[in-house]
Design an enzyme around this catalytic site. Sequence first.
Site, PDB file in Angstrom:
ATOM      1  N   CYS A 201     -11.822 -36.903  -7.906  1.00 25.08           N
ATOM      2  CA  CYS A 201     -12.941 -37.311  -7.038  1.00 25.08           C
ATOM      3  C   CYS A 201     -13.020 -36.486  -5.756  1.00 25.08           C
ATOM      4  O   CYS A 201     -14.026 -36.534  -5.043  1.00 25.08           O
ATOM      5  CB  CYS A 201     -12.824 -38.798  -6.711  1.00 25.08           C
ATOM      6  SG  CYS A 201     -12.641 -39.793  -8.180  1.00 25.08           S
TER       7      CYS A 201
ATOM      8  N   HIS B  57     -16.721 -40.322  -0.784  1.00 27.40           N
ATOM      9  CA  HIS B  57     -16.702 -40.486  -2.235  1.00 27.40           C
ATOM     10  C   HIS B  57     -17.120 -41.928  -2.531  1.00 27.40           C
ATOM     11  O   HIS B  57     -16.640 -42.869  -1.902  1.00 27.40           O
ATOM     12  CB  HIS B  57     -15.307 -40.193  -2.777  1.00 27.40           C
ATOM     13  CG  HIS B  57     -15.122 -40.656  -4.182  1.00 27.40           C
ATOM     14  ND1 HIS B  57     -16.029 -40.336  -5.172  1.00 27.40           N
ATOM     15  CD2 HIS B  57     -14.173 -41.435  -4.763  1.00 27.40           C
ATOM     16  CE1 HIS B  57     -15.630 -40.897  -6.299  1.00 27.40           C
ATOM     17  NE2 HIS B  57     -14.514 -41.572  -6.072  1.00 27.40           N
TER      18      HIS B  57
ATOM     19  N   ASN C 226     -19.236 -44.942  -9.762  1.00 24.50           N
ATOM     20  CA  ASN C 226     -18.310 -43.895  -9.327  1.00 24.50           C
ATOM     21  C   ASN C 226     -18.423 -42.699 -10.277  1.00 24.50           C
ATOM     22  O   ASN C 226     -17.988 -42.777 -11.424  1.00 24.50           O
ATOM     23  CB  ASN C 226     -16.890 -44.469  -9.336  1.00 24.50           C
ATOM     24  CG  ASN C 226     -15.841 -43.466  -8.894  1.00 24.50           C
ATOM     25  OD1 ASN C 226     -16.074 -42.260  -8.905  1.00 24.50           O
ATOM     26  ND2 ASN C 226     -14.678 -43.955  -8.522  1.00 24.50           N
TER      27      ASN C 226
HETATM   28  O1  UT7 Z   1     -12.357 -42.596  -7.527  1.00 28.11           O
HETATM   29  C1  UT7 Z   1     -11.263 -43.439  -7.347  1.00 28.11           C
HETATM   30  C2  UT7 Z   1     -11.308 -44.435  -8.456  1.00 28.11           C
HETATM   31  N1  UT7 Z   1     -10.705 -45.669  -8.257  1.00 28.11           N
HETATM   32  C3  UT7 Z   1     -11.005 -46.561  -7.282  1.00 28.11           C
HETATM   33  O2  UT7 Z   1     -11.734 -46.339  -6.367  1.00 28.11           O
HETATM   34  C4  UT7 Z   1     -10.375 -47.920  -7.435  1.00 28.11           C
HETATM   35  C5  UT7 Z   1     -10.004 -48.577  -6.125  1.00 28.11           C
HETATM   36  N2  UT7 Z   1      -9.740 -49.972  -6.379  1.00 28.11           N
HETATM   37  C6  UT7 Z   1     -10.732 -50.879  -6.454  1.00 28.11           C
HETATM   38  O3  UT7 Z   1     -11.888 -50.543  -6.242  1.00 28.11           O
HETATM   39  C7  UT7 Z   1     -10.369 -52.307  -6.739  1.00 28.11           C
HETATM   40  O4  UT7 Z   1      -8.970 -52.453  -6.766  1.00 28.11           O
HETATM   41  C8  UT7 Z   1     -10.979 -52.822  -8.084  1.00 28.11           C
HETATM   42  C9  UT7 Z   1     -12.486 -52.947  -7.975  1.00 28.11           C
HETATM   43  C10 UT7 Z   1     -10.620 -51.878  -9.228  1.00 28.11           C
HETATM   44  C11 UT7 Z   1     -10.425 -54.203  -8.422  1.00 28.11           C
HETATM   45  O5  UT7 Z   1     -10.695 -55.098  -7.357  1.00 28.11           O
HETATM   46  P1  UT7 Z   1      -9.568 -56.051  -6.770  1.00 28.11           P
HETATM   47  O6  UT7 Z   1     -10.209 -56.905  -5.790  1.00 28.11           O
HETATM   48  O7  UT7 Z   1      -8.445 -55.145  -6.323  1.00 28.11           O
HETATM   49  O8  UT7 Z   1      -9.176 -56.892  -8.023  1.00 28.11           O
HETATM   50  P2  UT7 Z   1      -7.742 -57.066  -8.683  1.00 28.11           P
HETATM   51  O9  UT7 Z   1      -7.356 -55.849  -9.447  1.00 28.11           O
HETATM   52  O10 UT7 Z   1      -6.804 -57.580  -7.644  1.00 28.11           O
HETATM   53  O11 UT7 Z   1      -8.040 -58.214  -9.708  1.00 28.11           O
HETATM   54  C12 UT7 Z   1      -8.408 -59.531  -9.280  1.00 28.11           C
HETATM   55  C13 UT7 Z   1      -8.781 -60.340 -10.500  1.00 28.11           C
HETATM   56  C14 UT7 Z   1      -7.768 -60.221 -11.651  1.00 28.11           C
HETATM   57  O12 UT7 Z   1      -7.690 -61.475 -12.281  1.00 28.11           O
HETATM   58  P3  UT7 Z   1      -6.439 -62.455 -11.997  1.00 28.11           P
HETATM   59  O13 UT7 Z   1      -5.217 -61.664 -12.370  1.00 28.11           O
HETATM   60  O14 UT7 Z   1      -6.512 -62.744 -10.520  1.00 28.11           O
HETATM   61  O15 UT7 Z   1      -6.731 -63.612 -12.863  1.00 28.11           O
HETATM   62  C15 UT7 Z   1      -8.437 -59.240 -12.579  1.00 28.11           C
HETATM   63  O16 UT7 Z   1      -8.047 -59.416 -13.928  1.00 28.11           O
HETATM   64  O17 UT7 Z   1     -10.021 -59.870 -11.021  1.00 28.11           O
HETATM   65  C16 UT7 Z   1      -9.898 -59.615 -12.402  1.00 28.11           C
HETATM   66  N3  UT7 Z   1     -10.813 -58.556 -12.775  1.00 28.11           N
HETATM   67  C17 UT7 Z   1     -12.081 -58.792 -13.164  1.00 28.11           C
HETATM   68  N4  UT7 Z   1     -12.757 -59.949 -13.313  1.00 28.11           N
HETATM   69  C18 UT7 Z   1     -14.038 -59.838 -13.711  1.00 28.11           C
HETATM   70  C19 UT7 Z   1     -10.604 -57.201 -12.757  1.00 28.11           C
HETATM   71  N5  UT7 Z   1     -11.718 -56.561 -13.143  1.00 28.11           N
HETATM   72  C20 UT7 Z   1     -12.642 -57.525 -13.410  1.00 28.11           C
HETATM   73  C21 UT7 Z   1     -13.975 -57.493 -13.835  1.00 28.11           C
HETATM   74  N6  UT7 Z   1     -14.638 -58.671 -13.955  1.00 28.11           N
HETATM   75  N7  UT7 Z   1     -14.623 -56.346 -14.073  1.00 28.11           N
END
Ligand code: UT7
Length: 325
Positions: free
Chosen positions: A112, A249, A279
């Site tokens: 990225c 980004h 993204n």
């Molecule tokens: O170019 C660089 C590329 N990468 C990035 O920019 C990623 C940077 N990170 C992020 O943007 C965030 O960490 C995410 C958007 C990927 C995830 O958000 P988060 O607030 O950090 O969520 P999390 O990983 O802590 O997950 C929270 C909950 C989990 O469920 P439990 O374990 O609390 O029951 C996940 O399984 O949200 C769940 N979850 C979803 N639920 C519904 C994860 N993805 C999804 C989804 N829909 N798409």
Amino acid sequence: MYSVEIRGTGSCVPEHRVSNEDISKFVDTSDQWIRERTGIRERRISIAENTTELAVESGRKALKDAGIAPEEVDLIIVATVTPDNFFPSTACLVQAGIGAGKATSFDISAACTGFIYGLSIAGQFIKTGRYKTALVIGSEVLSKITDWDDRNTCVLFADGAGAAVLQRGVSGIISEIIGSDGNGAENLGCPAVPLKNKFTVSDNCKPNIISMNGREIYKFAVKMIPECVQKVLKDTGYSLQDIKHIIPHQANVRILDAAAKKLQIDRDKFYVNLHQYGNTSGASIPLALDEMSKSGLLTGGDLIIIVGFGAGLTYGAQLIQWTKV
Ligand code: UT7
């Protein structure tokens, strides 16, 4: 030493729009979750054009915008992590596609942060006088390496391309930083082909799909965006108040909220279009630049900062005085 100016921009996204509702039909997610946790509402997913075609089209548009003929291009750099081939490079295919007969052409891999790396590399050639005109393109079809069964990642990534034409000038790129931290490599990646030949015994094939530790990338981004912004301002005599727009980004609006808080600036200083495009990795910054330029948001003399982070882990930023009117 010459200065390096952006003379024109171009972009190209696939026609096919995929909404959050569309994604919620095949993984357990919802429009509300995706919007609240990322800011994304829809994205473009390619069903016809591959990385090369998007790159060619964005490059053509950037040259047209700059009023520069393809024959004048000395250097083509394509930043991509989703090339159509291991070889030849996407840049060589772009060279043939646009008819830039005399250009030296190669790809770079910085995920990225790829467009920022590309500007920096092209800038070195221009500053020293080795080349006069460069075309830098970020082009990605991430949908072909997306794990469409993984709700953690498939809601984020998308396809598109953006390009910029660089030439010698009098202002343009004022300062820059690029860097990497390979210790974080395991947090975001996609394997290529495994070691397998006539002489190997085991076959530990991993699928060619993206895996990500979202929380680690999130932390890295929130740390590196403010650091990079501060570093490119340092010793320039400019402060954040002088900066009209920061073009980051496009990954997640919550990352931008947190970075704005750290920098103690209004979040509106960050240009955001990820709600429309998701993204698009190395394409996201040039895509945003082109959109801003075409919609009249950028005028000659404006000071802007572009800033990126991504797999590698990589990071980088440029402080630019916009010269294209
Ligand atoms: O170019 C660089 C590329 N990468 C990035 O920019 C990623 C940077 N990170 C992020 O943007 C965030 O960490 C995410 C958007 C990927 C995830 O958000 P988060 O607030 O950090 O969520 P999390 O990983 O802590 O997950 C929270 C909950 C989990 O469920 P439990 O374990 O609390 O029951 C996940 O399984 O949200 C769940 N979850 C979803 N639920 C519904 C994860 N993805 C999804 C989804 N829909 N798409």
